[in-house]
Structure formats: structure tokens, C-alpha cells
Design an enzyme around this catalytic site. Structure first.
Site, mmCIF file in Angstrom:
data_model
loop_
_atom_site.group_PDB
_atom_site.id
_atom_site.type_symbol
_atom_site.label_atom_id
_atom_site.label_comp_id
_atom_site.label_asym_id
_atom_site.label_seq_id
_atom_site.Cartn_x
_atom_site.Cartn_y
_atom_site.Cartn_z
ATOM 1 N N ASP A 20 0.823 -1.227 -0.121
ATOM 2 C CA ASP A 20 0.039 0.004 0.249
ATOM 3 C C ASP A 20 0.830 1.272 -0.005
ATOM 4 O OD1 ASP A 20 -1.505 2.136 0.518
ATOM 5 O OD2 ASP A 20 -2.714 1.164 2.159
ATOM 6 N N HIS A 169 -5.442 12.450 13.294
ATOM 7 C CA HIS A 169 -6.941 12.236 12.534
ATOM 8 C C HIS A 169 -7.783 11.268 12.999
ATOM 9 C CE1 HIS A 169 -4.645 14.543 9.308
ATOM 10 N NE2 HIS A 169 -3.529 13.392 9.352
ATOM 11 N N ASP A 206 1.869 19.497 12.667
ATOM 12 C CA ASP A 206 1.842 18.634 11.757
ATOM 13 C C ASP A 206 1.523 19.512 10.259
ATOM 14 O OD1 ASP A 206 1.732 15.377 11.224
ATOM 15 O OD2 ASP A 206 0.377 16.457 9.967
ATOM 16 N N HIS A 208 -0.458 18.201 8.205
ATOM 17 C CA HIS A 208 -1.961 17.826 7.872
ATOM 18 C C HIS A 208 -2.928 18.425 8.772
ATOM 19 C CE1 HIS A 208 0.519 14.361 6.042
ATOM 20 N NE2 HIS A 208 -0.375 14.500 5.092
ATOM 21 N N ASP A 299 6.185 16.441 9.311
ATOM 22 C CA ASP A 299 6.090 16.356 7.966
ATOM 23 C C ASP A 299 5.711 18.027 7.300
ATOM 24 O OD1 ASP A 299 3.663 16.752 9.123
ATOM 25 O OD2 ASP A 299 2.668 14.582 8.413
ATOM 26 N N TYR A 339 7.932 12.093 7.559
ATOM 27 C CA TYR A 339 8.333 10.812 6.829
ATOM 28 C C TYR A 339 9.626 10.813 6.048
ATOM 29 C CZ TYR A 339 3.507 10.764 8.334
ATOM 30 O OH TYR A 339 2.342 10.636 9.068
#
Ligand code: Q9C
Ligand code: ZN
Length: 709
Positions: A20, A169, A206, A208, A299, A339
Site C-alpha cells: 500500500d 486524524h 503537523d 496535515h 511532515d 516521513y
């Protein structure tokens, strides 16, 4: 008061077991590499190491539904194929089975065992480490809880929890974006319920949007949630309308959700610091949190394939330092994303350095926010203005229509495999090697603060860890710097000057990071005058002087770009310039904060000084906590090279508190927030547009976007 590092190696057990491409970046090496980097830089050894515990099901229930917790518990009975099918029901999630190894590792023998691990459906021998996502995710939430407990019981001042899986999240009844349990949200609820806190700030840096945290607290005025995130007008994951700046919370929680969407990639150090100075910190000081939780995803750092931003690792030291101005320094950072292993590790190290109180490396690169960033800052200020007094003080911000394109060439997102993407990777590698070089060239000075005091006994009032400096420049040498017919002819004034210059030398040669010196009252201006000239001729390339009270600018300073004189509450400058700025003494806490965040720090971060002199003249008018905050804030722009000069007749507490903030301690609270007076506001409204063309960190919006709106 130390720094906790919470970790458990079981959190490296879960990994993606099938193909994935979306999920493979969330790998165990994220934790192992970060930890190795902390060990290599000698930082782990300076922390209080705490082994993470599992959060109990009741603790998970602070945020998640019983059905969801039960579902996750049940995953322990599932095999890989079943978990793969279940994972598909969520957006960007993978689950790991209890046991992925076919054979027990040879190092283990079952033997007799007294451990009390509860029986599991598939009977894992107790000597085998649990690998299930359920176990790891409970450890991640438990690590955040342990960190909060350590800070709120006073065992440490702050800390970092290195965890997987991340949390921000995840929602009441769903996993999302690699997140299973919402570690930070659980920690916030726990802080309120177990420690009685009434106001918790969550800063989500972050890249996101932590929509999970937003949903959990959107109607709750006791938790202020700030998130910046790559948004690109909704084109970036998770593509939510409610990630935009106009989502400000609901009901009683109106104004307690603060979203700063980035509509372009490539945001860098200047954009991040501007976001803190012009959006987050004004609101955070007004909110006055008792605890700061950081959803610390990296990130948002350079090189990250998800974020595609350009902020360098040392930027996170600056952000961390700024957050320590709040809540008495009680900052708990909990890892989220990140990451790019090298960028992640260096950024984690920078964060821990700042938590430990080390001075931050100066920020690299031009300190000029981008047009698109300014547009975003403007939009969130406009959306939040109805809810925050500190945003109303400087004139109502015009509301920009959503989606105003900024007519300016900006990098667009890069698909992997493209040559530009490879260029970005090289750029990241370069930035990281420059950083390592910087660390090598400018090692942290062995002494963090040295204080020179005139009163013989005053050393006793110095906080622990502050060196009492006895050294002094020879009298004749000090005398040679004094101007004729001056107060410095006095014996004790000359002795004090000798100590100041000696301290300056030690700062400029990298022995000492910061200094604090007391000067006899009548000689304050003359001492500062000498210190400025001495600093400029002894290696300071750019010297910022923040003079509070009646202190005149040395007459022979020129606007040659090497010095910036900022006077607060003194005489108005007769010939003000880009390098000679004077502002009246703010009257209220709100006025003081605007002055510090919207004028002093933007000037300082734009100027990028390598030395800051903060001088408090006789009857300077700042209250001790204000002076302490000012000195603490000024550590950032100059990489910690700050010399504070105080009048020996000011309170002994002032010298103590200045030494302690220069030593990395949190400044004391300013007391209740009171709105800036019209006079305070007017002074800033007059100055800022005049100074903006040169000092770009003062900017809050770009004219072109304004016109386009
Ligand atoms: N191409 C955290 O950083 N993938 N989660 C988005 C966009 C999911 C990130 C796909 C990213 C989840 C904690
Ligand atoms: Zn993320």
C-alpha cells in the site's frame, strides 16, 4: 526542572504487511532513527527517560466510543488478511496483527513466567512482544498521558513523547490517516479531568489538518485548537471544507478552533514564524493556557514527501521556544507525522534541544514570508477577529474572499519521479548537511548564562545554573572606550563597565551564550553606548539594541545596516529611520504583547542579529514579568546571544528573573489580559507600515492579494 522523553520500543512493532504505497511511509524506522539521533547528539541522556504505559480502556473512552474501542480490541483476534480487509474500511489506515513472526525469536525461551498479561484470543506466549496495532496504539496514547502526568505533577517542566501510531486524524469512532487513537485529544481530556485544568492549548504543527482533534473539541471553549496545514484550496488530503480558515468552532466553542490553511507548498521558516507571531501567539496569550500540548508532526519540515514544505529543522526549536512563553513553560510535545527520516530526526532533536532550554540556532534563509502565506494569515485573522480582543486592537482586518489566487509564481506540488521532485530531495539533503555544519561550527556555548553584578551579595539571588562572572576588562581598557566628561569617570561605574565588556567578549567568542549585568544608575546610558560600540568593533556583524526607558542612541551610530536601535518608552526619535525606531511604552498587557509580537520580534527576526543588547534604563516602566518576557523572546532571533543590562537600583527580583529566562526557564505570567489602549494601538499602526518595506516579518498581508480581493 527537566525534560521528559517518553518512549517504548514495542511501538516499533507494528508495520505495514501488505502492499500500500499510501501507508508505507508510516514505518517503525521513524521512531528508531529519531531515537538514535537523540542519542548521538547527547540529548536523550539529558532527558528523564520514561517507559510508556498502555492507556486503559477508560482513558481511551475519554475520547472514543466504547464500540470503537471494542472493535480495536477485537482486532487482536484477527489474522493479516482480515486486518487488511478491515483497514480498507478506513481512509489511509493499516492494522497489524498480534504476532507477525512465524517463529519465536531465538533469544527467547518460554520458561516459567510470572507476568500478568491478560489472556489473548490467539494465545501469544508472554515472552513474545505484543505487536498488535491495539497494543501499540494504547502505548501511544499512554505515553501522552504519562507525559502530561509528569509535567502536571511537577516531576519535569516539559517533554516529548515519541510515539506510533500517530493520533490527530483519529475520531470518536474511526481510524484515519495512520491514526488509531487520538493521543493528544485523550491527553487534553485527561489533563482536565484528572488535574483540574480549565484551559488547554493544542498546537498542531503537523502538515496535515488534525480534523480528529477539531471534531472532538469544536464546541468546547476550554480547549483552544490551532492547526496549520497544507490545504491548496481543498486539493490536499483530507480535502475537507472544515479545514479552511472560516471553520472557527461551534456554539460555546466559537473562536476556539483556529485553522491556518496553506494554499501553496514551499512554506518556510519565515512563514512559520510569521504564523506564530501574527496569529497563534496573540490568541494564545489572550487565552492564557495552563498547559500546551503540541501535535508535533514533522511532515511540515523540509524534504518531507507529504508536506513539500521548506522549513528547516532549527525552525522547530524556535517554535518550541515561543510556546514555552506560555503556561509557565509546561509544553508536552507528542509525535504525529514526519516521513523523511533524516529531516524528522533532526527536527525532533531541535525540538528536544529547545525543551532542554538550549539556545536555538539562528534561522537560515531570507526572513520574508511569501505572498500566499500572508494571504492565509490575513484570512485567519479576519475570521477570528470577532472572537479575540487582541485581533481587534489593530483595526478590523478586511475579509478576503475565499480562493483569491495570489498572482505570484510559487512552486506547485511535485509528483515523485519528476526531475523537480529529485531537485527538492537534493535541496533537503543540502539543507540538512548545512545544518550539521552549523551545529559543528557553532556548538552550544559551554555556559548558558553568566551574570555580572555590582552588589557583592547579589550572587545569592541568582538562579541555579547561572554562573556568577567575576572577570573584568582592565580598568584602563574600559576607560579608553568611555567618552570624555562622562558619568563613567566614577570608579564603580568604570568597574561595572569593565565587567560588561568582559561579558561581551565571552559572548562574542562563544564561551557564554547570554549575559546579564547590573550597572550603577547614572551610568546606564553611557554603559550601553560603550557596549554597542564595543560589540560592533569586536565581531558582532549585526547588533540589535532594545533600549527600554530614557536611553539615548549613541550619536555616532550610522544606518549602515549593522545596527538596529529600538527604543521603547524613551524620547521620540528626532530623525527616525529604518534603523532607529522609537515606540511609546505600552500601558496594558495587551498593548505590551502587541508591541512585542507585532513589532519587536518581527523587526528582530527580519534583522537577523548575531547579538542583542536589552537595556532597561532607570525607571524604564516595564513590569518585571514584561521585561522577562521581552528578554526571553529576544533569545530566538540572535541564537541566544543576548546581553541584558539592568539598573542596579531596579528590584533584585528583576535581575533574578532575567537570569532565569536567559537560562531557558519560562517567564512568569503577565497577569490578566487587558486590552491595548488606543494610544498603544495608534503607535503601532503608525510605525508598522513605515517599517514594513524593509523589515518583511512585519507584513501581514500582501498588497496584491488585497487588491485582487
Ligand atoms: N496523497 C499523519 O501525518 N495520505 N497522517 C494522504 C495524499 C494520508 C498523514 C494521501 C496521510 C496521513 C499523522
Ligand atoms: Zn501529517
Amino acid at each position: 526542572m527537566g525534560t521528559a522523553l517518553v518512549y517504548h520500543e514495542d511501538m516499533t512493532a507494528a508495520r505495514l504487511l501488505w502492499d500500500d504505497p499510501e501507508c508505507e511511509i508510516e514505518c517503525p524506522e521513524r521512531l528508531t532513527t529519531a531515537l538514535e539521533c537523540l542519542q548521538q547528539q547527547g540529548l536523550e541522556q539529558r532527558c528523564l527517560r520514561l517507559a510508556a504505559r498502555e492507556a486503559s480502556e477508560a482513558e481511551l473512552g475519554l475520547v472514543h466510543s466504547p464500540e470503537y474501542v471494542a472493535l480495536l480490541r477485537g482486532t487482536q483476534a484477527l489474522g493479516t488478511r482480515e486486518l487488511q480487509a478491515l483497514s480498507k474500511q478506513y481512509d489511509a489506515v493499516y492494522l497489524h496483527p498480534v504476532r507477525a513472526l512465524a517463529d519465536p525469536p531465538p533469544s527467547h525461551t518460554s520458561g516459567t513466567c510470572a507476568c500478568s498479561r491478560p489472556a489473548l484470543p490467539c494465545a501469544v506466549p508472554c515472552w513474545l512482544p505484543l505487536q498488535s496495532t491495539f497494543h501499540c496504539a494504547r502505548l501511544a496514547a499512554g505515553a501522552a498521558l504519562q507525559l502530561v502526568d509528569a509535567v502536571l505533577t511537577g516531576a519535569v517542566r516539559n517533554g516529548l513523547a515519541l510515539v506510533r501510531p500517530p493520533g490527530h486524524h483519529s475520531q470518536r469512532a474511526t481510524a484515519n490517516g495512520f491514526c488509531v487513537f487520538n493521543n493528544v485529544a485523550i491527553a487534553a481530556k485527561h489533563a482536565q479531568q484528572q488535574h483540574g485544568l480549565r484551559r488547554v492549548l493544542i498546537v498542531d504543527w503537523d502538515v496535515h489538518h488534525g480534523q480528529g482533534i477539531q471534531y472532538i473539541f469544536e464546541d468546547d471553549p476550554s480547549v483552544l485548537y490551532f492547526s496549520w496545514h497544507r490545504y491548496e484550496h481543498g486539493h490536499f488530503w483530507p480535502h475537507l471544507r472544515e479545514s479552511d480558515a472560516d471553520a472557527v468552532g461551534r456554539g460555546r466553542g466559537l473562536g476556539f478552533t483556529v485553522n491556518l490553511p496553506w494554499n501553496q507548498v514551499g512554506m518556510g521558516n519565515a512563514d512559520y514564524v510569521a504564523a506564530f507571531l501574527h496569529v497563534l501567539l496573540p490568541l494564545a496569550f489572550e487565552f492564557d493556557p495552563e498547559l500546551v500540548l503540541v501535535s508535533a508532526g514533522f511532515d511540515s519540515a523540509i524534504g518531507d514527501p507529504e508536506g513539500q514544505m521548506l522549513a528547516t529543522p532549527e525552525c522547530f526549536a524556535h517554535l518550541t521556544q515561543l510556546l514555552q512563553m506560555l503556561a509557565g513553560g509546561r509544553v508536552c510535545a507528542v509525535l504525529e507525522g514526519g516521513y523523511h527520516l533524516e529531516s524528522l530526526s533532526q527536527s525532533v532533536c531541535m525540538t528536544v534541544r529547545a525543551l532542554l532550554g538550549d539556545p536555538a540556532l539562528p534561522l537560515s534563509g531570507p526572513m520574508e514570508p511569501q505572498g500566499s502565506a500572508l494571504e492565509s494569515l490575513q484570512r485567519v485573522r479576519a475570521a477570528q477577529a470577532p472572537h479575540w480582543v487582541s485581533l481587534q486592537q489593530q483595526g478590523a482586518a478586511p475579509v478576503l474572499s475565499p480562493g483569491t489566487p495570489c498572482p505570484e509564481g510559487r512552486p506547485s506540488p511535485l509528483p515523485p519521479g519528476e526531475p523537480e521532485f529529485k531537485a527538492a530531495v537534493t535541496q533537503a539533503a543540502d539543507a540538512l548537511s548545512v545544518l550539521l555544519e552549523q551545529l559543528h561550527l557553532h556548538p552550544t556555548p559551554p555556559i548558558r548564562v553568566a551574570a555580572a553584578l555590582t552588589v557583592p551579595d547579589a550572587g545569592r539571588a541568582l538562579p541555579l545554573g547561572v554562573l556568577c562572572e567575576e572577570g573584568s576588562l582592565p580598568r584602563e581598557e574600559a576607560q579608553a572606550w568611555a567618552r570624555p566628561r562622562e558619568t563613567l569617570a566614577q570608579d564603580e561605574a568604570l568597574a561595572a563597565l569593565g565587567k560588561v565588556l568582559y561579558l561581551l567578549d565571552r559572548i562574542l567568542d562563544g564561551q557564554v551564550s547570554s549575559g546579564m549585568a547590573a550597572t550603577p544608575a547614572p551610568a546606564a546610558a553611557a554603559t550601553l553606548d560603550v557596549a554597542v560600540r564595543y560589540g560592533l568593533s569586536h565581531g558582532a556583524q549585526r547588533l540589535l539594541c532594545v533600549a527600554v526607558g530614557q536611553l539615548d542612541r549613541p550619536p555616532d551610530l550610522t544606518d549602515d545596516g549593522r545596527n538596529l536601535w529600538l527604543n521603547i518608552g524613551g524620547k521620540e526619535a528626532t530623525a527616525p529611520s529604518m534603523f532607529h525606531v522609537s515606540v511609546p511604552l505600552p500601558v496594558t498587557t495587551g498593548g505590551f504583547l502587541s508591541c512585542a509580537l507585532a513589532l519587536v520580534l518581527p523587526l528582530a527576526y527580519s534583522f537577523q542579529p548575531d547579538l542583542v543588547l536589552v537595556a532597561l534604563g532607570l525607571a524604564h516602566g516595564l513590569r518585571d514579568p514584561q521585561a522577562a518576557l521581552l528578554a526571553a523572546l529576544l533569545r530566538g532571533p540572535a541564537g541566544g546571544r543576548v546581553l541584558a543590562l539592568v539598573d542596579e537600583e531596579s528590584t533584585p527580583q528583576l535581575a533574578t528573573v532575567l537570569a532565569s529566562v536567559l537560562n531557558g526557564e519560562a517567564p512568569p505570567s503577565l497577569g490578566p489580559f487587558s486590552m491595548a489602549t488606543p494610544e498603544d494601538t495608534q503607535a503601532l499602526m503608525y510605525l508598522r507600515p513605515r517599517l514594513e518595506p524593509r523589515w518583511k516579518m512585519l507584513q501581514r498581508l500582501l498588497e496584491c492579494c488585497d487588491l485582487a480581493a
